[in-house]
Design a protein around this motif. Structure first.
Motif, PDB file in Angstrom:
ATOM      1  N   THR A 148       0.967 -12.788   1.177  1.00 53.37           N
ATOM      2  CA  THR A 148      -0.311 -12.289   0.656  1.00 53.37           C
ATOM      3  C   THR A 148      -1.298 -11.944   1.764  1.00 53.37           C
ATOM      4  O   THR A 148      -2.334 -11.358   1.493  1.00 53.37           O
ATOM      5  N   ASP A 149      -0.971 -12.280   2.990  1.00 51.09           N
ATOM      6  CA  ASP A 149      -1.911 -12.096   4.098  1.00 51.09           C
ATOM      7  C   ASP A 149      -1.545 -10.938   5.013  1.00 51.09           C
ATOM      8  O   ASP A 149      -1.870 -10.927   6.186  1.00 51.09           O
ATOM      9  N   HIS A 150      -0.869  -9.903   4.479  1.00 49.93           N
ATOM     10  CA  HIS A 150      -0.358  -8.815   5.313  1.00 49.93           C
ATOM     11  C   HIS A 150      -1.357  -7.689   5.534  1.00 49.93           C
ATOM     12  O   HIS A 150      -1.234  -6.931   6.483  1.00 49.93           O
ATOM     13  N   GLY A 151      -2.327  -7.506   4.678  1.00 47.53           N
ATOM     14  CA  GLY A 151      -3.331  -6.461   4.854  1.00 47.53           C
ATOM     15  C   GLY A 151      -2.826  -5.046   4.617  1.00 47.53           C
ATOM     16  O   GLY A 151      -3.492  -4.080   4.955  1.00 47.53           O
ATOM     17  N   LEU A 152      -1.646  -4.887   4.036  1.00 50.52           N
ATOM     18  CA  LEU A 152      -1.073  -3.565   3.784  1.00 50.52           C
ATOM     19  C   LEU A 152      -1.451  -3.059   2.401  1.00 50.52           C
ATOM     20  O   LEU A 152      -1.738  -3.840   1.503  1.00 50.52           O
ATOM     21  N   GLN A 153      -1.426  -1.752   2.225  1.00 44.35           N
ATOM     22  CA  GLN A 153      -1.649  -1.121   0.927  1.00 44.35           C
ATOM     23  C   GLN A 153      -0.283  -0.803   0.326  1.00 44.35           C
ATOM     24  O   GLN A 153       0.366   0.158   0.713  1.00 44.35           O
ATOM     25  N   PRO A 160       2.008   0.189  -3.000  1.00 41.90           N
ATOM     26  CA  PRO A 160       1.881   0.747  -4.347  1.00 41.90           C
ATOM     27  C   PRO A 160       2.163  -0.313  -5.419  1.00 41.90           C
ATOM     28  O   PRO A 160       2.944  -1.242  -5.193  1.00 41.90           O
ATOM     29  N   ALA A 161       1.563  -0.165  -6.551  1.00 37.44           N
ATOM     30  CA  ALA A 161       1.684  -1.139  -7.639  1.00 37.44           C
ATOM     31  C   ALA A 161       3.129  -1.335  -8.093  1.00 37.44           C
ATOM     32  O   ALA A 161       3.492  -2.406  -8.556  1.00 37.44           O
ATOM     33  N   HIS A 162       3.962  -0.315  -7.958  1.00 37.86           N
ATOM     34  CA  HIS A 162       5.356  -0.417  -8.402  1.00 37.86           C
ATOM     35  C   HIS A 162       6.288  -0.985  -7.323  1.00 37.86           C
ATOM     36  O   HIS A 162       7.489  -1.064  -7.520  1.00 37.86           O
ATOM     37  N   GLU A 163       5.749  -1.383  -6.170  1.00 39.27           N
ATOM     38  CA  GLU A 163       6.540  -1.955  -5.089  1.00 39.27           C
ATOM     39  C   GLU A 163       6.004  -3.331  -4.728  1.00 39.27           C
ATOM     40  O   GLU A 163       4.914  -3.720  -5.141  1.00 39.27           O
ATOM     41  N   THR A 164       6.780  -4.077  -3.952  1.00 36.61           N
ATOM     42  CA  THR A 164       6.349  -5.386  -3.476  1.00 36.61           C
ATOM     43  C   THR A 164       6.942  -5.646  -2.100  1.00 36.61           C
ATOM     44  O   THR A 164       7.822  -4.902  -1.653  1.00 36.61           O
ATOM     45  N   LEU A 165       6.478  -6.667  -1.452  1.00 34.77           N
ATOM     46  CA  LEU A 165       7.037  -7.117  -0.189  1.00 34.77           C
ATOM     47  C   LEU A 165       7.611  -8.507  -0.392  1.00 34.77           C
ATOM     48  O   LEU A 165       7.074  -9.297  -1.162  1.00 34.77           O
ATOM     49  N   VAL A 166       8.700  -8.805   0.298  1.00 30.88           N
ATOM     50  CA  VAL A 166       9.188 -10.177   0.393  1.00 30.88           C
ATOM     51  C   VAL A 166       9.423 -10.468   1.859  1.00 30.88           C
ATOM     52  O   VAL A 166       9.705  -9.565   2.651  1.00 30.88           O
ATOM     53  N   GLU A 167       9.273 -11.714   2.235  1.00 28.73           N
ATOM     54  CA  GLU A 167       9.452 -12.128   3.620  1.00 28.73           C
ATOM     55  C   GLU A 167      10.688 -13.015   3.711  1.00 28.73           C
ATOM     56  O   GLU A 167      10.828 -13.973   2.966  1.00 28.73           O
ATOM     57  N   ILE A 168      11.602 -12.639   4.621  1.00 24.56           N
ATOM     58  CA  ILE A 168      12.815 -13.417   4.827  1.00 24.56           C
ATOM     59  C   ILE A 168      12.983 -13.687   6.321  1.00 24.56           C
ATOM     60  O   ILE A 168      12.475 -12.944   7.158  1.00 24.56           O
ATOM     61  N   PRO A 169      13.706 -14.728   6.691  1.00 29.32           N
ATOM     62  CA  PRO A 169      13.935 -14.996   8.103  1.00 29.32           C
ATOM     63  C   PRO A 169      14.901 -13.981   8.715  1.00 29.32           C
ATOM     64  O   PRO A 169      15.858 -13.546   8.057  1.00 29.32           O
ATOM     65  N   VAL A 170      14.661 -13.607   9.952  1.00 33.74           N
ATOM     66  CA  VAL A 170      15.542 -12.683  10.669  1.00 33.74           C
ATOM     67  C   VAL A 170      16.965 -13.246  10.709  1.00 33.74           C
ATOM     68  O   VAL A 170      17.941 -12.500  10.634  1.00 33.74           O
ATOM     69  N   GLU A 171      17.082 -14.555  10.781  1.00 35.32           N
ATOM     70  CA  GLU A 171      18.391 -15.192  10.838  1.00 35.32           C
ATOM     71  C   GLU A 171      19.259 -14.847   9.625  1.00 35.32           C
ATOM     72  O   GLU A 171      20.477 -14.810   9.708  1.00 35.32           O
TER      73      GLU A 171
END
Length: 63
Positions: free
Chosen positions: A34-39, A41-52
């Motif tokens: 939630t702290d990424h500061g990116l815009q 689109p409402a139909h997309e999302t981000l997920v964060e995973i480890p590089v490993e």
């Protein structure tokens, strides 16, 4: 859509995981940042995973 688990960081369902679909795409399970500061689109999302997790999938010839 048929989904197949490729690789995960653990054996329970609450871990970062990469899945393959029968559509020739990948699904990624991870934390929702939630702290990424990116815009995004409402139909997309981000997920964060480890590089490993990506490294493990490549090392195991899964992707």
């Amino acid at each position: 859509m048929k989904v197949t688990k490729l690789v995960s960081t653990c054996d329970i369902t609450e871990c970062p995981t990469i899945y393959a679909t029968d559509r020739g795409t990948l699904l990624v399970q991870g934390e929702t940042p939630t702290d990424h500061g990116l815009q995004i689109p409402a139909h997309e999302t981000l997920v964060e995973i480890p590089v490993e997790l990506i490294q493990k999938a490549i090392r195991d010839n899964l992707i």
